[in-house]
Design an enzyme around this catalytic site. Structure first.
Site, PDB file in Angstrom:
ATOM      1  N   GLY A  11       0.810  -1.135  -0.010  1.00 37.50           N
ATOM      2  CA  GLY A  11      -0.045  -0.072  -0.037  1.00 37.50           C
ATOM      3  C   GLY A  11       0.841   1.258  -0.099  1.00 37.50           C
ATOM      4  O   GLY A  11       1.865   1.436  -0.592  1.00 37.50           O
ATOM      5  N   THR A 119       2.312  -2.317  11.071  1.00 34.34           N
ATOM      6  CA  THR A 119       1.066  -2.356  11.250  1.00 34.34           C
ATOM      7  C   THR A 119       0.497  -1.825  12.877  1.00 34.34           C
ATOM      8  O   THR A 119       0.900  -2.183  13.696  1.00 34.34           O
ATOM      9  CB  THR A 119       0.287  -3.580  10.944  1.00 34.34           C
ATOM     10  OG1 THR A 119       0.763  -4.136   9.643  1.00 34.34           O
ATOM     11  CG2 THR A 119      -1.175  -3.869  10.936  1.00 34.34           C
ATOM     12  N   HIS A 175       2.811   3.371  21.245  1.00 33.25           N
ATOM     13  CA  HIS A 175       2.744   3.999  20.120  1.00 33.25           C
ATOM     14  C   HIS A 175       1.464   4.569  20.246  1.00 33.25           C
ATOM     15  O   HIS A 175       0.530   3.816  19.564  1.00 33.25           O
ATOM     16  CB  HIS A 175       3.029   3.435  18.960  1.00 33.25           C
ATOM     17  CG  HIS A 175       3.006   4.309  17.550  1.00 33.25           C
ATOM     18  ND1 HIS A 175       3.499   5.255  17.346  1.00 33.25           N
ATOM     19  CD2 HIS A 175       2.215   3.818  16.250  1.00 33.25           C
ATOM     20  CE1 HIS A 175       3.277   5.900  16.154  1.00 33.25           C
ATOM     21  NE2 HIS A 175       2.416   5.043  15.574  1.00 33.25           N
TER      22      HIS A 175
END
Ligand code: APR
Length: 319
Positions: A11, A119, A175
């Site tokens: 992507g 991801t 994160h």
């Protein structure tokens, strides 16, 4: 022999990674995606720029794990990115399923690879990637801290009108919205940031705004883009990790690493400074946290733990 990097997910980030790796001639690139045409089209497009930019690496687009066989490095971006208003945590259920498939592919084709996960929600997805794949914990690591630190350094440089290169800092913890900017470990042109605050060169409130903006750095970009999330800076961050591994640079980089007692945390992945060399994560560097940093770091770990518990609820195999 030339190195091989496979990118699982072709992507926005995957495509940018392929381009950066090719331009740097870091390794041959395999772009893998369930959307086969996307992987093939991007690989071909980048390859067609090689005569212009003068790089010499092979680029292949595929939807077969067989083509990723014996990769030195694997960078995982497969998943669904956040949409406006969606938290990183909402993504958990969807992306866990995808990561299970990806882990099986990696385990079968490249069990010796150094695996970098991008991801989201990062800290928990990287944990799942390690557990599902069964690869050694020092060979599975998450990309987040470099990106968060880079955003923080950029905002500071804009505010203080000082080149980013002269700013040293790091952002640790999970994160997410609880990430911790290490103010006491921030140096501007080798001088502690604290001195700048004391001298009134930056107001405390301004600094607080910058810390807040860093935490929401990803969301700010999602809002602008409307479709998809940040990809240039995330890709650059992962390339720095891959390069440190492939060239045994032993750089100290903030990454989501497996903690086994370091920082008082056990059996969890979270953002800490690590040394990355040819043995993967060679060391977790324990820096001294002041009281405030410690408190915020613990809070951040708590939110990672909660997300990890949520993942275990979805799949008992992650316990
Ligand atoms: N195997 C391989 N690829 C997959 C799979 C799968 N099982 N499922 C989805 N993909 C692919 C999609 O087809 C898509 O091309 O993953 C790719 C993800 O690309 P984008 O949607 O463009 O997302 P990107 O911006 O690259 O971000 C990827 O990184 O920052 C995080 O939150 C972000 O989780 C997201 C990831």
């Amino acid at each position: 022999m030339r190195k091989k990097i496979s990118l699982i997910g072709a992507g926005q980030i995957g495509g940018t990674l392929a381009h950066l790796i090719a331009i740097k001639e870091l390794a041959d690139v395999v772009l893998f995606d369930v959307a086969e045409g996307l992987a093939k089209g991007k690989a071909l497009d980048i390859a067609q720029s090689s005569a212009i930019d003068g790089f010499d690496v092979n680029l292949l687009g595929t939807n077969k794990y067989e083509d990723t066989k014996n990769s030195d490095v694997i960078i995982v971006t497969a998943g669904v990115p956040r949409k406006p208003g969606m938290s990183r945590d909402d993504l958990l259920g969807i992306n866990l399923k995808i990561i299970k498939q990806v882990s099986d592919g990696i385990k079968n084709s490249s069990p010796k690879a150094f695996v970098i996960c991008i991801t989201n929600p990062l800290d928990v997805i990287v944990m799942a990637l390690q557990k599902y794949s069964g690869l050694p914990k020092n060979k599975v690591v998450g990309m987040a801290g470099i990106l968060d630190s880079s955003r923080f350094k950029y905002f500071l440089s804009q505010e203080l009108n000082i080149p980013v290169k002269k700013i040293r800092s790091l952002v640790l913890g999970g994160h997410g919205d609880s990430m911790v900017a290490m103010i006491d470990h921030t140096y501007i042109d080798n001088k502690p940031l604290i001195e700048f605050i004391k001298k009134g060169k930056i107001k405390k409130e301004k600094l607080e705004n910058i810390v807040e903006r860093t935490k929401k750095g990803g969301a700010e970009i999602i809002k602008y883009l409307e479709r998809g999330s940040a990809f240039y800076a995330p890709a650059a961050s992962a390339v720095e990790m891959a390069e440190s591994y492939l060239k045994n640079q032993k750089k100290e980089l903030p990454c989501a690493a497996y903690l086994n007692g370091e920082y008082g945390v056990k059996n969890l992945y979270a953002g800490v400074p690590v040394i990355i060399g040819s043995n993967g994560v060679e060391k977790v560097v324990e820096i001294k946290l002041n009281e405030e940093e410690r408190k915020n770091f613990d809070k951040s770990i708590k939110s990672v733990q909660e997300l990890s518990d949520a993942a275990v609820k979805i799949d008992q195999n992650l316990a």
